[in-house]
Design a protein around this motif. Structure first.
Motif, PDB file in Angstrom:
ATOM      1  N   GLU A  50      -0.347  -3.937  -0.489  1.00  0.00           N
ATOM      2  CA  GLU A  50      -0.391  -5.127   0.359  1.00  0.00           C
ATOM      3  C   GLU A  50      -1.756  -5.819   0.399  1.00  0.00           C
ATOM      4  N   LEU A 107       9.444  -9.913   1.683  1.00  0.00           N
ATOM      5  CA  LEU A 107       8.603  -9.524   2.801  1.00  0.00           C
ATOM      6  C   LEU A 107       8.832 -10.540   3.907  1.00  0.00           C
ATOM      7  N   LYS A 129      -3.384  -5.370   4.269  1.00  0.00           N
ATOM      8  CA  LYS A 129      -2.614  -4.227   4.776  1.00  0.00           C
ATOM      9  C   LYS A 129      -1.831  -4.530   6.056  1.00  0.00           C
TER      10      LYS A 129
END
Length: 181
Positions: free
Chosen positions: A37, A132, A84
């Protein structure tokens, strides 16, 4: 005539079935990148879902190569960065504001920096695609960002907002290196 039609069908069928084969190593690399990420998306096209046709002369204000439903963003700084546990977003916005909050206190584009309230990550094995989904809230808007990533570095972003009409973006993604952070 029949032979000509069969010939065209064969050509269209062969064009439709040519698909770049992605091997298992590339898929694993793609999965590792998404799981880490640290990704930046940059967009080349903005696609407002509510066409900007009710404003007379709007076509004259758009960048070259654009139409009211497909706006060229090349040369226009924009990004959607996924770290992240946080997001950094700076996107131009083309569409209609649904609930006015007064004069002068509204940002022109879509901006957000911080941790999303919620996120979900899905992998579609058949399409070899990650989806996502992020829920985020700024001072004036609540957003749902849906990002689609492909191993070929193609990306799509769908933005749903409480105070603005929806907009989609098409572009590419890359890994954020340590120098860029």
């Amino acid at each position: 005539m029949r032979l000509l039609i069969i010939g065209f069908l064969c050509i269209f069928y062969s064009c439709a079935t040519t698909k770049k084969a992605i091997n298992d190593a590339e898929i694993e690399r793609f999965k590792n990148i998404v799981s880490n990420e640290n990704i930046e998306l940059e967009f080349e096209w903005a696609k407002p879902t509510a066409l900007l046709t009710n404003v007379q002369g709007i076509q004259n204000l758009l960048p070259n190569g654009s139409s009211v439903g497909n706006i060229n963003l090349i040369g226009n700084p924009n990004y959607f960065r996924i770290y992240k546990d946080s997001l950094a977003i700076e996107l131009p916005y083309f569409g209609q504001q649904q609930l006015p909050n007064g004069y002068g206190n509204r940002e022109n584009g879509i901006t957000f920096t911080g941790k999303p309230e919620k996120k979900e990550i899905f992998y579609n094995k058949d399409k070899q695609q990650y989806t996502l989904k992020f829920w985020a809230r700024s001072k004036e808007d609540s957003y749902v960002f849906v990002v689609e990533l492909f191993p070929s570095n193609v990306s799509y972003l769908y933005v749903n907002s409480t105070n603005r009409t929806n907009i989609n973006y098409d572009g590419s993604w890359q890994i954020i290196t340590k120098e860029e952070k």
